[in-house]
Design a protein around this motif. Structure first.
Motif, PDB file in Angstrom:
ATOM      1  N   ASN A 173      41.990  41.975  43.504  1.00 22.23           N
ATOM      2  CA  ASN A 173      41.915  41.094  42.341  1.00 22.23           C
ATOM      3  C   ASN A 173      41.227  41.892  41.241  1.00 22.23           C
ATOM      4  O   ASN A 173      40.017  42.051  41.231  1.00 22.23           O
ATOM      5  N   ASN A 174      42.027  42.428  40.321  1.00 26.18           N
ATOM      6  CA  ASN A 174      41.469  43.301  39.288  1.00 26.18           C
ATOM      7  C   ASN A 174      40.404  42.623  38.436  1.00 26.18           C
ATOM      8  O   ASN A 174      39.581  43.291  37.814  1.00 26.18           O
ATOM      9  N   ALA A 175      40.410  41.282  38.399  1.00 27.71           N
ATOM     10  CA  ALA A 175      39.442  40.550  37.587  1.00 27.71           C
ATOM     11  C   ALA A 175      38.317  39.955  38.421  1.00 27.71           C
ATOM     12  O   ALA A 175      37.596  39.081  37.964  1.00 27.71           O
ATOM     13  N   SER A 176      38.147  40.412  39.651  1.00 25.16           N
ATOM     14  CA  SER A 176      37.160  39.821  40.547  1.00 25.16           C
ATOM     15  C   SER A 176      35.753  39.942  39.989  1.00 25.16           C
ATOM     16  O   SER A 176      35.389  40.933  39.364  1.00 25.16           O
ATOM     17  N   ALA A 177      34.963  38.897  40.243  1.00 26.97           N
ATOM     18  CA  ALA A 177      33.574  38.896  39.797  1.00 26.97           C
ATOM     19  C   ALA A 177      32.644  39.557  40.802  1.00 26.97           C
ATOM     20  O   ALA A 177      31.443  39.661  40.566  1.00 26.97           O
ATOM     21  N   LEU A 178      33.162  40.022  41.948  1.00 21.54           N
ATOM     22  CA  LEU A 178      32.341  40.667  42.970  1.00 21.54           C
ATOM     23  C   LEU A 178      31.959  42.068  42.492  1.00 21.54           C
ATOM     24  O   LEU A 178      32.815  42.901  42.217  1.00 21.54           O
ATOM     25  N   PRO A 220      43.269  41.959  51.994  1.00 22.95           N
ATOM     26  CA  PRO A 220      43.085  40.511  52.105  1.00 22.95           C
ATOM     27  C   PRO A 220      43.854  39.969  53.315  1.00 22.95           C
ATOM     28  O   PRO A 220      45.090  39.840  53.279  1.00 22.95           O
ATOM     29  N   GLN A 221      43.163  39.643  54.385  1.00 20.83           N
ATOM     30  CA  GLN A 221      43.824  39.160  55.603  1.00 20.83           C
ATOM     31  C   GLN A 221      44.475  37.798  55.395  1.00 20.83           C
ATOM     32  O   GLN A 221      45.368  37.419  56.153  1.00 20.83           O
ATOM     33  N   GLN A 255      53.541  42.333  44.011  1.00 24.07           N
ATOM     34  CA  GLN A 255      52.591  42.905  44.949  1.00 24.07           C
ATOM     35  C   GLN A 255      51.269  42.122  44.869  1.00 24.07           C
ATOM     36  O   GLN A 255      50.977  41.462  43.866  1.00 24.07           O
ATOM     37  N   VAL A 256      50.465  42.232  45.926  1.00 25.02           N
ATOM     38  CA  VAL A 256      49.227  41.438  46.001  1.00 25.02           C
ATOM     39  C   VAL A 256      48.325  41.600  44.771  1.00 25.02           C
ATOM     40  O   VAL A 256      47.788  40.608  44.276  1.00 25.02           O
ATOM     41  N   PRO A 257      48.125  42.803  44.215  1.00 19.97           N
ATOM     42  CA  PRO A 257      47.262  42.900  43.026  1.00 19.97           C
ATOM     43  C   PRO A 257      47.774  42.098  41.833  1.00 19.97           C
ATOM     44  O   PRO A 257      47.004  41.808  40.916  1.00 19.97           O
ATOM     45  N   ASP A 258      49.067  41.742  41.835  1.00 18.70           N
ATOM     46  CA  ASP A 258      49.648  41.014  40.715  1.00 18.70           C
ATOM     47  C   ASP A 258      49.705  39.502  40.950  1.00 18.70           C
ATOM     48  O   ASP A 258      50.166  38.756  40.085  1.00 18.70           O
ATOM     49  N   PHE A 259      49.252  39.037  42.116  1.00 21.55           N
ATOM     50  CA  PHE A 259      49.249  37.607  42.407  1.00 21.55           C
ATOM     51  C   PHE A 259      48.375  36.851  41.392  1.00 21.55           C
ATOM     52  O   PHE A 259      47.559  37.431  40.676  1.00 21.55           O
ATOM     53  N   THR A 260      48.542  35.540  41.385  1.00 23.34           N
ATOM     54  CA  THR A 260      47.550  34.675  40.735  1.00 23.34           C
ATOM     55  C   THR A 260      46.363  34.566  41.680  1.00 23.34           C
ATOM     56  O   THR A 260      46.505  34.083  42.801  1.00 23.34           O
ATOM     57  N   HIS A 261      45.225  35.055  41.251  1.00 23.79           N
ATOM     58  CA  HIS A 261      44.010  35.013  42.063  1.00 23.79           C
ATOM     59  C   HIS A 261      43.006  34.048  41.436  1.00 23.79           C
ATOM     60  O   HIS A 261      42.815  34.055  40.212  1.00 23.79           O
ATOM     61  N   PHE A 262      42.398  33.227  42.264  1.00 18.44           N
ATOM     62  CA  PHE A 262      41.311  32.369  41.807  1.00 18.44           C
ATOM     63  C   PHE A 262      39.996  33.054  42.179  1.00 18.44           C
ATOM     64  O   PHE A 262      39.774  33.363  43.352  1.00 18.44           O
ATOM     65  N   ASN A 263      39.155  33.282  41.207  1.00 22.20           N
ATOM     66  CA  ASN A 263      37.909  34.008  41.451  1.00 22.20           C
ATOM     67  C   ASN A 263      36.983  33.198  42.345  1.00 22.20           C
ATOM     68  O   ASN A 263      36.404  32.199  41.923  1.00 22.20           O
ATOM     69  N   PRO A 303      36.772  30.976  49.091  1.00 20.53           N
ATOM     70  CA  PRO A 303      37.047  32.338  49.596  1.00 20.53           C
ATOM     71  C   PRO A 303      37.762  33.147  48.509  1.00 20.53           C
ATOM     72  O   PRO A 303      38.415  32.601  47.624  1.00 20.53           O
ATOM     73  N   TYR A 304      37.661  34.468  48.626  1.00 22.90           N
ATOM     74  CA  TYR A 304      38.168  35.326  47.554  1.00 22.90           C
ATOM     75  C   TYR A 304      39.689  35.324  47.425  1.00 22.90           C
ATOM     76  O   TYR A 304      40.232  35.349  46.322  1.00 22.90           O
ATOM     77  N   TYR A 305      40.424  35.308  48.559  1.00 24.56           N
ATOM     78  CA  TYR A 305      41.884  35.481  48.484  1.00 24.56           C
ATOM     79  C   TYR A 305      42.663  34.361  49.179  1.00 24.56           C
ATOM     80  O   TYR A 305      43.888  34.415  49.206  1.00 24.56           O
ATOM     81  N   LYS A 306      41.992  33.369  49.714  1.00 25.50           N
ATOM     82  CA  LYS A 306      42.665  32.353  50.511  1.00 25.50           C
ATOM     83  C   LYS A 306      43.749  31.618  49.727  1.00 25.50           C
ATOM     84  O   LYS A 306      44.796  31.257  50.278  1.00 25.50           O
ATOM     85  N   TYR A 307      43.535  31.399  48.434  1.00 28.69           N
ATOM     86  CA  TYR A 307      44.468  30.575  47.658  1.00 28.69           C
ATOM     87  C   TYR A 307      45.302  31.393  46.667  1.00 28.69           C
ATOM     88  O   TYR A 307      45.973  30.816  45.816  1.00 28.69           O
ATOM     89  N   SER A 308      45.278  32.719  46.775  1.00 38.79           N
ATOM     90  CA  SER A 308      46.104  33.546  45.890  1.00 38.79           C
ATOM     91  C   SER A 308      47.575  33.241  46.139  1.00 38.79           C
ATOM     92  O   SER A 308      47.992  32.993  47.269  1.00 38.79           O
ATOM     93  N   ASN A 309      48.402  33.267  45.068  1.00 40.46           N
ATOM     94  CA  ASN A 309      49.796  32.817  45.215  1.00 40.46           C
ATOM     95  C   ASN A 309      50.688  33.388  44.133  1.00 40.46           C
ATOM     96  O   ASN A 309      50.217  34.016  43.177  1.00 40.46           O
ATOM     97  N   THR A 310      51.988  33.128  44.296  1.00 38.33           N
ATOM     98  CA  THR A 310      52.981  33.500  43.283  1.00 38.33           C
ATOM     99  C   THR A 310      53.777  32.269  42.854  1.00 38.33           C
ATOM    100  O   THR A 310      54.951  32.366  42.495  1.00 38.33           O
TER     101      THR A 310
END
Length: 823
Positions: free
Chosen positions: A526-531, A603-604, A701-709, A727-734
């Motif tokens: 997630n290129n915009a991650s707050a971590l 992201p598992q 690809q996964v880096p381009d998904f919609t990610h919720f921070n 969770p960081y990637y549980k709800y990422s989607n397209t």
């Protein structure tokens, strides 16, 4: 016309000014104590002057006979009739305390104090007087000064040096003067045109441009945004009787008009109210003058006391205008003991101006081109308040010091002192090498930001170096270039990465920026991650929680943004990444937790194995608009100060297939609206709502998904841009559509000011919700309540989350104001 006659007439006109009489003197009480900022008026006009903080004044008048009227809040007005000629006249005033009459008032036990009926009458007339000057123009003289009584030798480990060659504890650290035209058209249009301004020690500086009148006819008085965002309740507000007690002190007569003096007392401690005195005229119930005070018990932040004095004078038979407003702040903090005064003198009122159709426009404050270039002779001729001796010395000393600072030898000496390397700089704040002559700055990132750890690279050393150069000698100019370099080496996987970031900023009126970055870099999925790297280091080494998932990519990223006025900014960018997967290479930990293992570096929730190498080329357009955007206009630049309307933003991104071998193919969009609503006594509401999704998701690809921070750490992530327990990637989607919402209510002392311990500590309640919705099976909600303003910087929230499965979690998050929360 005969040339001689014309010259004689012209000479007569100029000579009448040249030989106008000068009146000077002092204003004291009957014991000889100076009365600062007393008002001296020519009777029957609004023309006059104001004494300085030592009670000294001067005034220039044409030949003739005049009556001077001297006023000071709480003292009897005094008048002196004088005859002005070419000679300087000394006219001193010695004012006596007003002898308040109580002869006609008898207050028996059980009777209501007569002050209450006077206040009720003033409240009934409040709206009428508030609306009376629905538009006006005036000229305002503004003088601000801040002084120190004492200060520490060091602050945050750094030695304090004001670079003025003065080591004494008592000093003036700020002095400025401004003359401006102030135009108002109610309910919400105002414009300030700065005609002249100067700052001690800054030849090209811009002084204060704050002529705003604190109208106590308003229900809520807002004094800046940091003293108390709720504002303070006026003593004649609609609800004032529920917050104040009043005591009738008596009355006095001025020009045949009876004026009632009312003492204002807070009913309860820690309410946003004033204490002091307000003088109300008998019969028409208008404000004559006031002396009011705010303290820490008024729920005031930052400073300890704030004293406000105002004096009004008749403009005509039905209208009064403000003559002077003086604000005296004082504060003790971190060893600094500071106090000051900010005086506004209003003159040349026009209560029925005709404004051109586009007079107000979007410029709220305008500094004219030559405003800060007026010579001393100009200020000596136009300044309505005589300078104090130490103010004259301060101007002379700092202006001389400014000339010295232009000497290359002095600049070199100053740079050597500033560029001195200390342990604190190396570890915490970073090292900056400045060259004042060339206007360049080179900065080295501190060690605390240059070392980290993760399961992929192991110990990571990633020092950063940046170069900044201002291209114009004028410090207010926008033209500049910046170059930043970042190097990165992982001691476990032995990968070396490096990148260069460059930018060029310019724009005389509106800000424009061009950037191009490139190299080889580590990215989060997630290129915009707050971590952050620091957070991940701590969780990895202490708790075996390697939340950060990264990949490596040679990349190039370029873009351009430009402000085009009316609150609108448009930007475009392109980016290319050659994405390489990375695997864990170390199991190093400081504490081995039972039944806890490091997770793979992907992201598992989204992948069963790491992504394959691929290329991605993306183009994006960004539009940001805040309707009604307002600006401060300097000669060389224009600065946006926002507006009362929400900020709207739109981003459209296309993943372009085939360009430079790109393996992605999609289109996605996002729209956001955000605002900060000041409910005054009700606190502040911040919100941010977004909607978006994929229009096409052919190859994503996964880096381009919609990610919720998300956030799985104890430290809070940015409140209006993340979900504190998700969770960081549980709800990422397209998916084709999603929506998110963040809403928080900062009570800013409401309710907690009724709880004894909390009100003294000045802790504030905050509450709200965060949520997103994708479809009926994918959604998330969390509600929170917490306390903020703990030690001025801490915030602690208790959060309850709700998910489709019905499982909810409860957690605690700790935030630091500014550092992590963005508040």
């Amino acid at each position: 016309m005969n040339k001689k006659i014309f010259l004689i007439l012209l000479c007569g006109i100029f000579c009448s000014r040249l030989f106008a009489g000068r009146i000077s003197g002092s204003v004291t009480d009957d014991k000889g104590k100076p009365l600062p900022f007393a008002s001296i008026l020519v009777k029957g006009t609004t023309r006059g002057t104001t004494a300085n903080s030592d009670g000294k004044y001067f005034l220039t008048l044409d030949d003739g006979r005049y009556t001077l009227s001297c006023q000071y809040v709480g003292f009897n007005k005094q008048e002196r009739t004088i005859t002005v000629s070419t000679e300087t006249i000394q006219v001193d005033f010695s004012l006596t305390l007003q002898q308040l009459s109580l002869a006609s008032v008898v207050i028996r036990p059980g009777m209501e104090d007569p002050a209450y009926e006077i206040i009720r009458n003033a409240i009934r007339k409040r709206k009428e007087y508030l609306a009376q000057l629905d538009r006006f123009q005036c000229q305002v003289y503004i003088k601000g000064q801040v002084r120190l009584r004492s200060y520490p030798k060091k602050f945050l480990g750094e030695e304090i040096d004001f670079e003025d060659g003065d080591t004494s504890k008592k000093k003036m650290i700020y002095l400025s003067e401004t003359i401006a035209n102030y135009s108002v058209q109610k309910p919400n249009k105002a414009k300030i045109e700065v005609l002249s301004t100067k700052v001690s020690g800054e030849k090209n500086g811009f002084g204060l441009g704050a002529p705003q009148i604190l109208s106590f006819y308003e229900n809520i008085i807002s004094i800046g945004s940091n003293l108390n965002p709720r504002g303070f309740v006026s003593p004649i507000a609609n609800n004032a009787l529920s917050l104040y007690r009043y005591k009738y002190e008596g009355s006095f007569f001025e020009d045949g008009k009876e004026v009632n003096r009312i003492r204002v007392i807070a009913k309860r401690k820690f309410e946003p109210v004033f204490t002091g005195y307000i003088n109300i005229t008998e019969g028409d119930w208008r404000i004559h003058s006031l002396q009011l005070m705010l303290t820490k018990e008024s729920q005031m932040e930052i400073i300890d006391t704030l004293r406000i004095e105002q004096l009004y004078v008749p403009y005509d038979a039905t209208t009064w205008v403000i003559k002077s407003q003086v604000i005296y702040p004082a504060a003790k903090m971190f060893g600094f003991d500071a106090y000051g005064s900010f005086v506004n003198i209003y003159s040349q009122f026009n209560t029925d101006p005709v404004f051109a159709k586009k007079f107000f426009g979007n410029t709220y404050l305008k500094f004219y081109d030559s405003a800060n270039k007026k010579p001393s002779s100009y200020w000596d001729s136009i300044r309505p308040i005589a300078l104090q001796p130490d103010e004259i010395i301060d101007y002379h000393k700092k202006d001389s010091l400014e000339q010295v600072r232009k000497d290359p030898r002095y600049l070199d000496s100053l740079d050597r002192k500033r560029n001195k390397i200390t342990l604190g700089k190396v570890l915490q704040s970073g090292i900056t090498f400045s060259n004042s002559k060339s206007r360049t700055f080179v900065s080295i990132q501190p060690l605390i930001q240059s070392v980290s750890f993760n399961t992929v690279e192991g110990l990571v050393l990633h020092p950063g170096l940046s170069f900044f150069k201002r291209l114009d000698s004028n410090s207010s100019s926008r033209r500049s270039i910046g170059i930043g370099t970042s190097l990165r080496y992982g001691f476990s996987n032995h990968h070396f990465n490096g990148s260069v970031n460059t930018s060029y900023s310019y724009g005389r009126k509106y800000f424009s920026n061009f950037f191009i970055n490139g190299g080889k870099q580590v990215f989060q999925f997630n290129n915009a991650s707050a971590l952050t790297e620091r957070q991940n280091t701590i969780t990895t080494l202490l708790w075996e929680r390697n939340y950060m998932k990264i990949y490596e990519a040679p990349f190039i990223h370029a873009g351009f943004s430009k402000g085009i006025g009316e609150g609108l900014t448009i930007g475009i960018s392109v980016q290319y990444q050659d994405r390489h997967p990375l695997e864990n290479t170390t199991t190093t930990k400081w504490r081995d937790r039972k039944d806890v293992e490091f997770t793979p570096n992907f992201p598992q929730e989204l992948l069963t194995e790491n992504m394959l190498r691929h290329q991605a080329f993306m183009a994006a357009i960004n539009i940001r608009w805040q309707p009604g955007g307002r600006y401060i206009e300097f000669p060389e630049r224009t600065i946006s100060i926002g507006s009362k309307y929400p900020v709207l933003s739109f981003t459209y991104t296309r993943g372009i297939h085939g360009w430079f071998g790109s393996d992605i193919d999609y289109d996605k969009w996002r729209f956001a609206v955000s605002d900060n609503l000041n409910l005054k006594l009700g606190g502040r509401v911040n919100y941010r709502f977004t909607a978006g999704g994929f229009i096409r998701n052919k190859k994503v690809q996964v880096p381009d998904f919609t990610h919720f921070n998300g956030n799985q750490l104890l430290m809070a992530s940015p409140y209006l841009a993340s979900f504190q327990l998700a969770p960081y990637y549980k709800y990422s989607n397209t998916n084709a559509f999603y929506t998110t919402g963040h809403l928080e209510h900062h009570l800013n002392g409401l309710l907690t000011n009724k709880i004894p311990l909390f009100r003294k500590l000045n802790w504030h309640l905050v509450t709200g919700v965060n949520a997103f919705y994708v479809n009926k099976n994918v959604y998330y909600l969390e509600a929170f309540a917490g306390l903020e303003n703990i030690l001025k910087v801490l915030r602690v929230d208790v959060i309850h989350s709700f998910e489709p499965s019905g499982a909810g979690t409860i957690g605690v998050r700790i935030g630091l104001k500014g550092a992590l929360t963005g508040n």
